[in-house]
Design a protein around this motif. Structure first.
Motif, PDB file in Angstrom:
ATOM      1  N   GLY A  23      14.579 -10.617   5.719  1.00 23.15           N
ATOM      2  CA  GLY A  23      13.936 -10.000   4.568  1.00 23.15           C
ATOM      3  C   GLY A  23      13.108  -8.819   5.019  1.00 23.15           C
ATOM      4  N   HIS A  24      12.704  -7.993   4.056  1.00 22.91           N
ATOM      5  CA  HIS A  24      11.841  -6.870   4.411  1.00 22.91           C
ATOM      6  C   HIS A  24      10.933  -6.510   3.258  1.00 22.91           C
ATOM      7  CE1 HIS A  24      14.227  -4.008   2.072  1.00 22.91           C
ATOM      8  NE2 HIS A  24      15.304  -4.616   2.543  1.00 22.91           N
ATOM      9  N   CYS A  25       9.868  -5.784   3.591  1.00 26.04           N
ATOM     10  CA  CYS A  25       8.893  -5.342   2.592  1.00 26.04           C
ATOM     11  C   CYS A  25       9.456  -4.169   1.792  1.00 26.04           C
ATOM     12  CB  CYS A  25       7.590  -4.954   3.287  1.00 26.04           C
ATOM     13  SG  CYS A  25       7.758  -3.512   4.358  1.00 26.04           S
ATOM     14  N   SER A  93       3.130  -4.754   0.404  1.00 21.15           N
ATOM     15  CA  SER A  93       3.913  -5.957   0.068  1.00 21.15           C
ATOM     16  C   SER A  93       3.309  -7.185   0.742  1.00 21.15           C
ATOM     17  CB  SER A  93       5.360  -5.811   0.551  1.00 21.15           C
ATOM     18  OG  SER A  93       6.030  -4.765  -0.114  1.00 21.15           O
ATOM     19  N   LEU A  95       3.454 -10.719   2.489  1.00 21.29           N
ATOM     20  CA  LEU A  95       4.460 -11.223   3.422  1.00 21.29           C
ATOM     21  C   LEU A  95       4.420 -12.739   3.580  1.00 21.29           C
ATOM     22  CD1 LEU A  95       3.882  -8.503   6.154  1.00 21.29           C
ATOM     23  CD2 LEU A  95       5.703  -8.514   4.422  1.00 21.29           C
ATOM     24  N   LEU A 115      10.961 -11.140  -0.675  1.00 16.67           N
ATOM     25  CA  LEU A 115      11.340 -10.264   0.440  1.00 16.67           C
ATOM     26  C   LEU A 115      12.783 -10.495   0.868  1.00 16.67           C
ATOM     27  CD1 LEU A 115       8.172 -10.875   2.660  1.00 16.67           C
ATOM     28  CD2 LEU A 115       8.531  -8.984   1.056  1.00 16.67           C
TER      29      LEU A 115
END
Ligand SMILES: [Zn+2]
Ligand SMILES: [Zn+2]
Length: 163
Positions: A23-25, A93, A95, A115
């Motif tokens: 996943g990523h921001c 974002s 996390l 995410l």
């Protein structure tokens, strides 16, 4: 107040998944990889701290600390004596939330499901602090629900929610 990984509402149940997730921001500066045990279900918290932090509804899923690797700069905020919350310093974002050991090491992660593309299909596992939910937020379904009083009675180390 704060979710904890030792509560059954927040802990893996049944067969944890070991499928690898990435996943990523929002801005892409932070990438999180989960390569190991995690619970592919979403938990919700309506406590006042989570409302302030998330903007209204806090969602998370549990992953073993040993399974999680982080790339990119992360800002950590120690939100209580036993827990921290982390976010991307560039785009903001959120996390994760996690309980931390005395030395500051994470016990396990409560990662933000938004995410991860894979988590968009996961079911809702449980809701806590339901009596503190915002009037605009009602989650449907037969998942487990706990009030503030029930949750804090089962987790006596919690110092109490903010007002
Ligand atoms: Zn970012
Ligand atoms: Zn909360």
């Amino acid at each position: 107040m704060e979710p904890t990984t030792i509560d059954p509402n927040r802990s893996p149940a049944g067969s944890p998944s070991i499928a690898e997730l990435t996943g990523h921001c929002l801005c892409g500066a932070v990438t999180i990889t989960v390569a190991g045990a995690h619970d592919p279900r979403v938990g919700a918290c309506h406590c006042r701290m989570c409302q302030r932090w998330s903007g209204g509804l806090f969602l998370c899923f549990t992953a073993d600390a040993s399974a999680v690797s982080i790339e990119g700069e992360v800002t950590r905020y120690r939100s209580s004596t036993f827990a921290e919350r982390a976010f991307c310093p560039r785009c903001g974002s959120h996390l994760w939330f996690n309980d931390v050991e005395d030395g500051g090491e994470p016990k396990s992660y409560e990662l933000m499901p938004g995410l991860f593309d894979a988590a968009r299909k996961w079911p809702l596992r449980s809701e806590i602090y339901v009596d503190r939910a915002m009037a605009s937020v009602h989650l449907l379904g037969d998942h487990r629900r706990k009030s503030r009083a029930d949750y804090e009675a089962e987790n006596p180390f919690i110092e109490g929610d903010i007002e």
